[in-house]
Design a protein around this motif. Structure first.
Motif, mmCIF file in Angstrom:
data_model
loop_
_atom_site.group_PDB
_atom_site.id
_atom_site.type_symbol
_atom_site.label_atom_id
_atom_site.label_comp_id
_atom_site.label_asym_id
_atom_site.label_seq_id
_atom_site.Cartn_x
_atom_site.Cartn_y
_atom_site.Cartn_z
ATOM 1 N N ALA A 1 0.830 -1.213 0.000
ATOM 2 C CA ALA A 1 0.000 0.000 0.000
ATOM 3 C C ALA A 1 0.857 1.251 0.000
ATOM 4 O O ALA A 1 0.593 2.213 -0.741
ATOM 5 C CB ALA A 1 -0.921 -0.010 1.225
ATOM 6 N N ARG A 2 1.917 1.249 0.807
ATOM 7 C CA ARG A 2 2.803 2.416 0.905
ATOM 8 C C ARG A 2 3.450 2.720 -0.449
ATOM 9 O O ARG A 2 3.491 3.880 -0.890
ATOM 10 C CB ARG A 2 3.882 2.139 1.958
ATOM 11 C CG ARG A 2 4.795 3.313 2.271
ATOM 12 C CD ARG A 2 5.854 2.914 3.291
ATOM 13 N NE ARG A 2 5.277 2.314 4.480
ATOM 14 C CZ ARG A 2 5.410 1.026 4.824
ATOM 15 N NH1 ARG A 2 6.127 0.194 4.049
ATOM 16 N NH2 ARG A 2 4.845 0.563 5.914
ATOM 17 N N THR B 1 -6.076 -2.873 -0.632
ATOM 18 C CA THR B 1 -4.883 -3.291 0.113
ATOM 19 C C THR B 1 -4.967 -2.969 1.602
ATOM 20 O O THR B 1 -4.666 -3.815 2.448
ATOM 21 C CB THR B 1 -3.621 -2.627 -0.485
ATOM 22 O OG1 THR B 1 -3.626 -2.809 -1.900
ATOM 23 C CG2 THR B 1 -2.358 -3.252 0.091
ATOM 24 N N LEU B 2 -5.403 -1.744 1.935
ATOM 25 C CA LEU B 2 -5.374 -1.309 3.330
ATOM 26 C C LEU B 2 -6.607 -1.765 4.114
ATOM 27 O O LEU B 2 -6.486 -2.307 5.221
ATOM 28 C CB LEU B 2 -5.249 0.214 3.380
ATOM 29 C CG LEU B 2 -4.698 0.798 4.681
ATOM 30 C CD1 LEU B 2 -3.277 0.310 4.927
ATOM 31 C CD2 LEU B 2 -4.719 2.320 4.629
ATOM 32 N N LEU B 3 -7.788 -1.552 3.558
ATOM 33 C CA LEU B 3 -9.016 -1.828 4.307
ATOM 34 C C LEU B 3 -9.132 -3.274 4.797
ATOM 35 O O LEU B 3 -9.585 -3.496 5.928
ATOM 36 C CB LEU B 3 -10.234 -1.451 3.472
ATOM 37 C CG LEU B 3 -11.586 -1.548 4.193
ATOM 38 C CD1 LEU B 3 -11.652 -0.580 5.377
ATOM 39 C CD2 LEU B 3 -12.735 -1.282 3.232
ATOM 40 N N LEU C 1 0.271 6.650 6.455
ATOM 41 C CA LEU C 1 -0.458 6.574 5.187
ATOM 42 C C LEU C 1 -1.750 7.373 5.268
ATOM 43 O O LEU C 1 -2.111 8.097 4.328
ATOM 44 C CB LEU C 1 -0.762 5.115 4.829
ATOM 45 C CG LEU C 1 0.451 4.176 4.746
ATOM 46 C CD1 LEU C 1 0.014 2.775 4.338
ATOM 47 C CD2 LEU C 1 1.481 4.715 3.766
ATOM 48 N N MET C 2 -2.442 7.261 6.392
ATOM 49 C CA MET C 2 -3.681 8.023 6.563
ATOM 50 C C MET C 2 -3.372 9.516 6.626
ATOM 51 O O MET C 2 -4.072 10.335 6.028
ATOM 52 C CB MET C 2 -4.406 7.581 7.841
ATOM 53 C CG MET C 2 -4.749 6.092 7.922
ATOM 54 S SD MET C 2 -5.685 5.431 6.533
ATOM 55 C CE MET C 2 -7.232 6.318 6.690
ATOM 56 N N LEU D 1 -12.143 3.350 7.769
ATOM 57 C CA LEU D 1 -10.888 4.055 7.500
ATOM 58 C C LEU D 1 -10.805 5.371 8.268
ATOM 59 O O LEU D 1 -9.713 5.776 8.699
ATOM 60 C CB LEU D 1 -10.734 4.286 5.998
ATOM 61 C CG LEU D 1 -10.389 3.013 5.203
ATOM 62 C CD1 LEU D 1 -10.529 3.247 3.707
ATOM 63 C CD2 LEU D 1 -8.978 2.526 5.538
ATOM 64 N N HIS D 2 -11.937 6.031 8.455
ATOM 65 C CA HIS D 2 -11.947 7.244 9.285
ATOM 66 C C HIS D 2 -11.480 6.916 10.706
ATOM 67 O O HIS D 2 -10.680 7.664 11.295
ATOM 68 C CB HIS D 2 -13.352 7.844 9.320
ATOM 69 C CG HIS D 2 -13.499 8.965 10.300
ATOM 70 N ND1 HIS D 2 -13.026 10.239 10.065
ATOM 71 C CD2 HIS D 2 -14.068 9.003 11.550
ATOM 72 C CE1 HIS D 2 -13.287 11.007 11.116
ATOM 73 N NE2 HIS D 2 -13.920 10.283 12.019
#
Length: 408
Positions: free
Chosen positions: A231-232, A259-261, A286-287, A307-308
């Motif tokens: 993801a990065r 990828t992240l979720l 990342l966020m 994600l929030h």
């Protein structure tokens, strides 16, 4: 005197412990309808011990096209063998074929013809899954020329595409050997962004994505930290190549969603406290760097909300939301603003203690249309009523003319 001509396609096969799947893979190459003289195969055995190398050499001895077999020590991932093959390739195009998958008989002939007809640098051929899922949203119709912003091709970033080799050489493109998952996404997205057009071949199955019975498929293995590495790298590529704004946000949806979720899905409930903390630590930069309102509004409520909470570093609240999502319950809904705003009631909605903004729960039109009350309210909203009135006036004034049907 023998005239040596440049092959149209170099098929690059990286193979590791690929038996018995390799047999069908090679048979699918041998069955290609493209003239064998237009084709070369470069197969790299990445330190296999199961007979993969011997199978490749037997194929090279009998195949009607030129075949080069390279045997090397295990590199630890798919990037090394692909890069070795790419360094040896002579074709106008390259195609990366995984050793456990297979091609449709007309795949290479059709894809080369499409690239030549449209002058495009990348061609996506329709993919079907065999004992596993495959991407679907981009195969609605053939697209002679597309790009990553106006189509769904961003949701298929595997390496199994036809790439114009001059594009790859011009930009020095190679697979990142420091990544052990997601390396193909990085490579393919860069190619999409640099390409002079992408074609999508949807009316013929070019590629069969095969699920291994032994569960050793590369995308199913690896530590969660590797997913954050992927993801990065993908987020950095997007940020480096696309200016901040709507286009960047549109592309960022892919690494956030795919990828992240998943790192904050049902598995998160069974993670140890130490792993949960580590995931939040890995996610924070990342966020901070890439999570924007433009990305958030493109997601469904449960995706955006989770994600929030990752961005807010609120693992306690996230656990409640993930538990709710795992139960696959239908969230209740609240209609406001004369029925044109619909909020989905996931955990902590309008909780003063949680302090989560209402917009995190605001359904986008796709989600909201599933609720009958919303559809009725929008259909009877002031703009829609005005539109229907205008159409009635026009019909009376211009009898015999046809105007669009009134909104339902």
């Amino acid at each position: 005197m023998t005239v040596v001509t440049q092959p149209d396609v170099s098929v690059i096969i990286g193979a590791y412990e690929a038996m018995p799947y390799l047999v069908e893979c090679l048979a699918s190459v041998e069955a290609q309808t493209i003239d064998p003289a237009r084709l070369e195969v470069i197969a790299v055995d990445d330190g296999s011990t199961d007979g993969t190398g011997e199978c490749l050499e037997e194929f090279a001895a009998r195949a009607p096209m030129q075949v080069t077999v390279i045997r090397q020590k295990n590199s630890g991932g798919p990037s090394g063998p692909r890069n070795v093959g790419l360094g040896k390739a002579a074709g106008r195009f390259v195609f990366f074929l995984d050793a456990d998958d297979r091609l449709g008989p007309e795949a290479l002939e059709r894809m080369v013809a499409m690239a030549d007809r449209n002058g495009t640098d990348v061609v996506l051929g329709r993919v079907e899954g065999v004992n596993r899922s495959a991407p679907k949203s981009m195969w609605g119709k053939n697209l002679d020329r597309a790009d990553v912003f106006t189509s769904n091709i961003k949701f298929t970033l595997s390496a199994q595409k036809l790439f114009r080799r001059s594009l790859l050489e011009r930009h020095g493109m190679r697979f990142d050997e420091s990544l052990f998952t997601g390396e193909d996404a990085l490579f393919t997205l860069e190619a999409y962004l640099r390409a002079d057009g992408v074609s999508v071949l949807s009316d013929y199955t070019c590629y069969y994505l095969v699920g291994r019975d032994d569960g050793k498929h590369v995308t199913k293995s690896g530590s969660y930290t590797l997913r954050f590495d992927s993801a990065r790298a993908l987020m950095k590529l997007i940020a480096d190549m696309v200016p901040a704004g709507d286009k960047r946000d549109l592309l960022m949806v892919r690494p956030f969603l795919i990828t992240l979720l998943p790192q904050f899905g049902p598995k998160f409930l069974t993670d140890s406290e130490e792993v949960r903390r580590h995931k939040f630590e890995l996610a924070k930069p990342l966020m901070d760097a890439y999570w924007t309102p433009g990305v958030a509004r493109r997601l469904k409520v449960h995706e955006r909300l989770r994600l929030h909470l990752v961005a807010m570093q609120r693992a306690d609240l996230l656990l409640d939301v993930v538990t709710f999502v795992k139960a696959k319950k239908q969230a209740a809904a609240v209609l406001e603003k004369r029925g044109t705003r619909l909020y989905l009631i996931y955990p902590h909605f309008r909780s003063r203690a949680a302090g989560i903004p209402d917009e995190m729960y605001l359904a986008d039109p796709r989600e909201a249309r599933a609720f009958e009350g919303y559809r009725e309210a929008v259909a009877n909203s002031v703009p829609r009523r005005a539109l229907r009135k205008a159409r009635r006036i026009l019909r009376r004034a211009l009898p015999g003319k046809r105007f669009g049907a009134a909104a339902a």
